[in-house]
Design a protein around this motif. Sequence first.
Motif, PDB file in Angstrom:
ATOM      1  N   ILE A  20       0.839  -1.201   0.000  1.00 54.55           N
ATOM      2  CA  ILE A  20       0.000   0.000   0.000  1.00 54.55           C
ATOM      3  C   ILE A  20       0.875   1.252   0.000  1.00 54.55           C
ATOM      4  O   ILE A  20       0.625   2.183  -0.763  1.00 54.55           O
ATOM      5  CB  ILE A  20      -0.960  -0.010   1.199  1.00 54.55           C
ATOM      6  N   ASP A  21       1.904   1.272   0.829  1.00 54.71           N
ATOM      7  CA  ASP A  21       2.781   2.447   0.887  1.00 54.71           C
ATOM      8  C   ASP A  21       3.489   2.698  -0.443  1.00 54.71           C
ATOM      9  O   ASP A  21       3.608   3.844  -0.882  1.00 54.71           O
ATOM     10  CB  ASP A  21       3.805   2.312   2.014  1.00 54.71           C
ATOM     11  N   LEU A  24       0.934   4.122  -2.837  1.00 56.74           N
ATOM     12  CA  LEU A  24       0.632   5.530  -2.535  1.00 56.74           C
ATOM     13  C   LEU A  24       1.693   6.468  -3.093  1.00 56.74           C
ATOM     14  O   LEU A  24       1.389   7.607  -3.457  1.00 56.74           O
ATOM     15  CB  LEU A  24       0.489   5.729  -1.029  1.00 56.74           C
ATOM     16  N   THR A  31      -4.380   9.529   0.093  1.00 55.08           N
ATOM     17  CA  THR A  31      -4.089   9.110   1.460  1.00 55.08           C
ATOM     18  C   THR A  31      -4.417   7.631   1.624  1.00 55.08           C
ATOM     19  O   THR A  31      -5.186   7.058   0.845  1.00 55.08           O
ATOM     20  CB  THR A  31      -4.908   9.908   2.487  1.00 55.08           C
ATOM     21  N   ARG A  32      -3.847   7.048   2.645  1.00 56.82           N
ATOM     22  CA  ARG A  32      -4.110   5.641   2.949  1.00 56.82           C
ATOM     23  C   ARG A  32      -5.603   5.413   3.205  1.00 56.82           C
ATOM     24  O   ARG A  32      -6.182   4.436   2.718  1.00 56.82           O
ATOM     25  CB  ARG A  32      -3.275   5.233   4.165  1.00 56.82           C
ATOM     26  N   ASN A  33      -6.229   6.345   3.950  1.00 61.24           N
ATOM     27  CA  ASN A  33      -7.648   6.180   4.263  1.00 61.24           C
ATOM     28  C   ASN A  33      -8.530   6.313   3.024  1.00 61.24           C
ATOM     29  O   ASN A  33      -9.506   5.575   2.870  1.00 61.24           O
ATOM     30  CB  ASN A  33      -8.088   7.200   5.321  1.00 61.24           C
TER      31      ASN A  33
END
Length: 79
Positions: A20-21, A24, A31-33
């Motif tokens: 995920i990082d 991104l 954003t992660r959210n």
Amino acid sequence: MALQKTAPPTTTAPEPFLSIDQALELMPGMTRNHLAQLRYDGQGPVFYKPTPRTVFYRASDIFKWMESGRCTSTAKADA
């Protein structure tokens, strides 16, 4: 009778999975959210979920998704 030489089969390495990082980093301003919400709504890039707590992406899927939102104007077309 002469034997024909054949070229060795060519293999390409599979495209690596991104965390995920790492994903991104390819999406400025995401954003992660927000990415999690897009996954939940089924509106984000294609992702892989091999376990309940693990999510991976592929760069090509992220780029396809971003290209699908490409616009030339902020005005909405009349339907």
